[in-house]
Design an enzyme around this catalytic site. Structure first.
Site, PDB file in Angstrom:
ATOM      1  N   GLN A   1      -6.471   4.599  -8.092  1.00 24.18           N
ATOM      2  CA  GLN A   1      -6.860   4.873  -6.704  1.00 24.18           C
ATOM      3  C   GLN A   1      -8.352   5.214  -6.614  1.00 24.18           C
ATOM      4  OE1 GLN A   1      -3.662   4.809  -7.410  1.00 24.18           O
ATOM      5  NE2 GLN A   1      -3.482   3.444  -5.666  1.00 24.18           N
ATOM      6  N   GLY A   2      -9.037   4.551  -5.702  1.00 21.91           N
ATOM      7  CA  GLY A   2     -10.476   4.754  -5.534  1.00 21.91           C
ATOM      8  C   GLY A   2     -11.315   3.692  -6.250  1.00 21.91           C
ATOM      9  N   ASP A   3     -10.678   2.913  -7.112  1.00 23.32           N
ATOM     10  CA  ASP A   3     -11.382   1.790  -7.758  1.00 23.32           C
ATOM     11  C   ASP A   3     -11.265   0.521  -6.927  1.00 23.32           C
ATOM     12  OD1 ASP A   3     -12.216   3.170 -10.093  1.00 23.32           O
ATOM     13  OD2 ASP A   3     -10.208   2.976 -10.938  1.00 23.32           O
ATOM     14  N   SER A   4     -10.367   0.526  -5.963  1.00 21.94           N
ATOM     15  CA  SER A   4     -10.143  -0.647  -5.126  1.00 21.94           C
ATOM     16  C   SER A   4     -11.442  -1.188  -4.568  1.00 21.94           C
ATOM     17  CB  SER A   4      -9.261  -0.293  -3.930  1.00 21.94           C
ATOM     18  OG  SER A   4      -7.928  -0.341  -4.305  1.00 21.94           O
TER      19      SER A   4
ATOM     20  N   HIS B   1      -8.313  -4.253   2.053  1.00 19.29           N
ATOM     21  CA  HIS B   1      -7.554  -3.031   2.374  1.00 19.29           C
ATOM     22  C   HIS B   1      -8.458  -1.796   2.413  1.00 19.29           C
ATOM     23  CE1 HIS B   1      -7.057  -2.260  -2.080  1.00 19.29           C
ATOM     24  NE2 HIS B   1      -7.073  -1.021  -1.672  1.00 19.29           N
TER      25      HIS B   1
ATOM     26  N   ASP C   1      -6.924 -10.233  -0.140  1.00 19.02           N
ATOM     27  CA  ASP C   1      -7.472  -8.872  -0.173  1.00 19.02           C
ATOM     28  C   ASP C   1      -8.950  -8.887  -0.579  1.00 19.02           C
ATOM     29  OD1 ASP C   1      -7.642  -6.156   0.051  1.00 19.02           O
ATOM     30  OD2 ASP C   1      -6.494  -5.691  -1.766  1.00 19.02           O
TER      31      ASP C   1
HETATM   32  N1  ARG Z   1      -5.140   0.331  -4.165  1.00 16.64           N
HETATM   33  C1  ARG Z   1      -5.936   1.175  -4.999  1.00 16.64           C
HETATM   34  C2  ARG Z   1      -7.179   1.652  -4.251  1.00 16.64           C
HETATM   35  O1  ARG Z   1      -7.188   1.521  -3.056  1.00 16.64           O
HETATM   36  C3  ARG Z   1      -6.254   0.544  -6.332  1.00 16.64           C
HETATM   37  C4  ARG Z   1      -5.074   0.553  -7.147  1.00 16.64           C
HETATM   38  C5  ARG Z   1      -5.262  -0.134  -8.424  1.00 16.64           C
HETATM   39  N2  ARG Z   1      -4.101   0.198  -9.140  1.00 16.64           N
HETATM   40  C6  ARG Z   1      -3.834  -0.220 -10.373  1.00 16.64           C
HETATM   41  N3  ARG Z   1      -2.784   0.243 -10.955  1.00 16.64           N
HETATM   42  N4  ARG Z   1      -4.624  -1.071 -10.969  1.00 16.64           N
HETATM   43  O2  ARG Z   1      -8.042   2.287  -4.812  1.00 16.64           O
END
Ligand code: ARG
Length: 261
Positions: free
Chosen positions: A207-210, A71, A118
């Site tokens: 967000q941003g750790d993905s 993603h 993913d």
């Molecule tokens: N989708 C998020 C990203 O793009 C990562 C989200 C992780 N969320 C969580 N609650 N662990 O950075």
């Protein structure tokens, strides 16, 4: 409540870093959480960590290939539009190694983080030569898909918060497929490895750790990657664990794809 899947854009991340107002050096004895509920990583502690310019994390699979989340990337193909930053905890460090992408390989069948698959590979224009950088082996079986995991990244330190200049880390306990599916009906359990403090929340990726790795020690005490930060509802909420791509499920496909890049 909408599940938060949006990644940080290059623009948003660099604007935050450029203003310097949201990204402050941590103080000694700080209690400010990041990843969420974590602490600063030491320089050299996780030498396989990669920051990607679209606002995601990654881990170095080989000296020229980064493993990240599907993603976080667009369709498979040649692209020079991604820059990988390696070898530093401080993204603004003069010692940062920066290398552009040459190719992206997005997992076949990927339709959205919540549907599994993913994972993605980014080939770098040249292999990393820095001695400050190492690779992170991936788990080829489910043997390490339990216990306590480490997560790391430059993502938000609180739900809705700013991206971070300095790499953060946290420990997150394994959450069973059954508990995770109870939190997230329809969870694709074969594709997912969940982690977090189910009862209390407070620690999680955000967000941003993905795309960044979730990892632990193997029987030889070496780091091994078991997950890829994928999604969650909010961040660090009680009863809503983080969902990670289950690397062991895809290890053979990842290794095969890497060999073709
Ligand atoms: N989708 C998020 C990203 O793009 C990562 C989200 C992780 N969320 C969580 N609650 N662990 O950075």
């Amino acid at each position: 409540m909408k599940r938060q899947l949006a990644r940080w854009t290059t623009l948003a991340a660099s604007a935050l870093l450029a203003t310097g107002t949201m990204v402050l050096p941590a103080q000694a004895g700080e209690v400010t959480p990041s990843v969420v509920g974590g602490t600063r990583a030491a320089q050299g502690e996780f030498p396989f960590m990669v920051r990607l310019s679209m606002g995601c994390g990654g881990a170095l699979l080989t000296k020229q290939i980064v493993l990240t989340a599907a993603h976080c990337v667009g369709a498979s193909g040649n692209t020079t539009s991604i820059t990988a930053t390696l070898g530093v905890v401080d993204l603004n460090s003069g010692s940062a190694v920066k290398i552009k992408s040459s190719k992206v390989y997005r997992a076949p069948g990927f339709t959205g983080a919540e549907n599994g698959n993913d994972w993605a590979l980014i080939k770098l224009a040249s292999p990393v030569t820095s001695t400050a950088v190492t690779t992170l082996p991936i788990a080829g079986s489910t043997a390490y898909d339990s216990g306590t995991f480490t997560v790391a990244g430059w993502g938000a330190a609180t739900e809705g918060g700013a991206q971070q200049r300095y790499l953060r880390k946290a420990s997150v306990p394994f959450v069973s497929d059954a508990s995770c599916a109870a939190a997230y009906p329809g969870l694709v359990t074969g594709a997912s490895l969940c982690a977090g403090d189910l009862a209390n929340g407070g620690v999680d990726t955000c967000q941003g750790d993905s795309g960044g790795p979730m990892f632990r020690r193997d029987s030889a005490n070496n780091w091994i990657q078991v997950g890829i930060t994928s999604w969650g509802e909010g961040c660090a909420r009680p009863g809503l664990p983080g969902v990670y791509t289950q690397v062991s499920t895809y290890a053979a496909a990842i290794t095969a794809a890497a060999a073709t890049l």
